[in-house]
Scaffold this active site. Sequence first.
Site, short mmCIF file in Angstrom:
data_model
loop_
_atom_site.label_atom_id
_atom_site.label_comp_id
_atom_site.label_asym_id
_atom_site.label_seq_id
_atom_site.Cartn_x
_atom_site.Cartn_y
_atom_site.Cartn_z
N ASP A 30 -52.55 6.23 -96.16
CA ASP A 30 -53.71 6.94 -96.74
C ASP A 30 -53.51 8.44 -97.04
O ASP A 30 -52.98 9.16 -96.20
CB ASP A 30 -54.91 6.92 -95.77
CG ASP A 30 -55.15 5.58 -95.14
OD1 ASP A 30 -54.50 4.61 -95.52
OD2 ASP A 30 -56.01 5.52 -94.25
N SER A 87 -56.52 8.75 -90.07
CA SER A 87 -57.02 9.45 -91.25
C SER A 87 -58.18 10.40 -90.99
O SER A 87 -58.92 10.24 -90.01
CB SER A 87 -57.44 8.42 -92.31
OG SER A 87 -56.27 7.83 -92.82
N GLU A 212 -63.24 1.14 -94.24
CA GLU A 212 -62.38 2.25 -93.84
C GLU A 212 -62.52 3.39 -94.86
O GLU A 212 -62.98 3.18 -95.98
CB GLU A 212 -60.92 1.81 -93.76
CG GLU A 212 -60.68 0.71 -92.73
CD GLU A 212 -59.22 0.34 -92.52
OE1 GLU A 212 -58.82 0.18 -91.36
OE2 GLU A 212 -58.48 0.20 -93.51
#
Length: 520
Positions: A30, A87, A212
């Site tokens: 990510d 993240s 997510e």
Amino acid sequence: MVEAVSLTPIGRERFRPSIHYTAEQNWLNDPNGLLYYKGLYHLFYQYNPRGNVWGNMSWGHASSPDLVNWTERPVAIEGDVNEEIFSGSIVVDAGNTSGFGRAGTVPLVAVYTSAFTEQSAFPGVQAQSLAYSLDEGATWAKYEGNPVLNRHSRDFRDPKVFRYEGLSERYWVMVAVEAEDRTVVLYRSDDLREWSFLSSFGPANATGGVWECPDLFPLAVDGDPDRLKWVLIVNLNPGGIAGGSGGQYFVGNFDGTTFTSESTIPKDSEGSGGGQEECNWLDWGRDYYAAVSFSGVPGDKPIMIAWMNNWDYGNDIPTHPWKSAMSLPREVSLITVRGVPRLLQRAIAVVPDPDEVTLAIDHKTVDEGAESLPEECWGSVLHIEAALTPGTAREIGLIVRGGRGEGTFIGYDVETGSVFVDRRHSGDVDFHPDFASKERAPADLTGGKIRLRIYVDHSSVEVFAQDGLVTITDQIFPEPSSREIAIYATHGSGAIDSLRIYNLERTTTPPTAAQNGPHA
Ligand code: FRU
């Protein structure tokens, strides 16, 4: 700059993209902490400093003056025995609300997920933590009071923080997920250290996998500042429209406390939602995940970047010593389509020089079958703009990266009314049973035409159809020698209204190990 660089045999670098960011070595996923600050774009990302598969999660870092030429920089925030660094996002704390600033220095504050290890003080918990930089993002210190927000959950992650400017109040808002619950949770804070719960959103629309990497930002509909809507981004895995990882968005309102969706598909009496096709998908391909936007970009259009891979096979793609690229940066806006606001996406940064056009065709019949285009326009790094009329054909399109029995088909299928990317014969597809695939995105013809803007790189295609109303992003792993381009039609004949092919190989420098970072 990366400190140690191994000289890799060029043959093994053959899939290395030219116009997409990759780390010199090792695994990434990510994009994190996307930030524009003092003339530089910062791209942090999920990174394994010690291997070419997912693990040892830390934040890698690269910066760029233009979103094209990236310089890889030292790892920003490293995992350790207690936590992996999952993240999150970065804000410029201009008012030093966090108190991390010293002697007038504006702190950059990273809000990330601590994925606590079993031997830590919070075994197995995911909670939100802070790190700060006093040197414009070069080096980072973890806050000793971490974590700052702990719900004692194993799946609370991916905080995106932004400054909310209300009529009477300003504060920080965090958008994060309870991933397994398919729920977005919102919190507020005055100092980034203490957080109080605002509201939650979901489950709604696509819920076939964990939620997510959320994001929330305002956008003016049709550019009209009096018609402001809020866009909530929710990535999910699996359950994406093309299989595996994907991203959806909701359009609605945010009043400083609660996000109210105006794009939720009503449940039917059995309690199941509408068709997957009705959801607002960020991209209809296999390889556009964890998309989030930059903070601090001047102007009113957010710029988003996604991880150009899919958890279905991400660890297995045949690249070495690096794995995974980022998508091209995309500027997004909201336009009204049949009375409903929809996201329009435009790849920025890689803008072809009109002098670099290698093929220009206007008004040409496309007969049934495939016709190779002149060799001057073939290539592995291309920008293609096409307007095609299907006419009597059932399918019309282009074949890119063609050669010895392989090719990637990009076209329009009249029967299903959809744009597609077919990578089933694109090259190496056997490294994972789920990789070979054909992706479709519904698209209405305008004036009988389909307009395509295509970016081809050494190991990917990104297709923007109907001016970016639908996009398809797919990785491909063809032979380096597969550079042919053809136009084709099936079951009838159609026409090229206009076609422009730009060879970006000539304007970009291929990466070398010695070059140490920028891959454009
Ligand atoms: C999404 C994700 C995030 C998590 C990170 C871990 O791809 O699973 O939810 O923070 O990757 O690397």
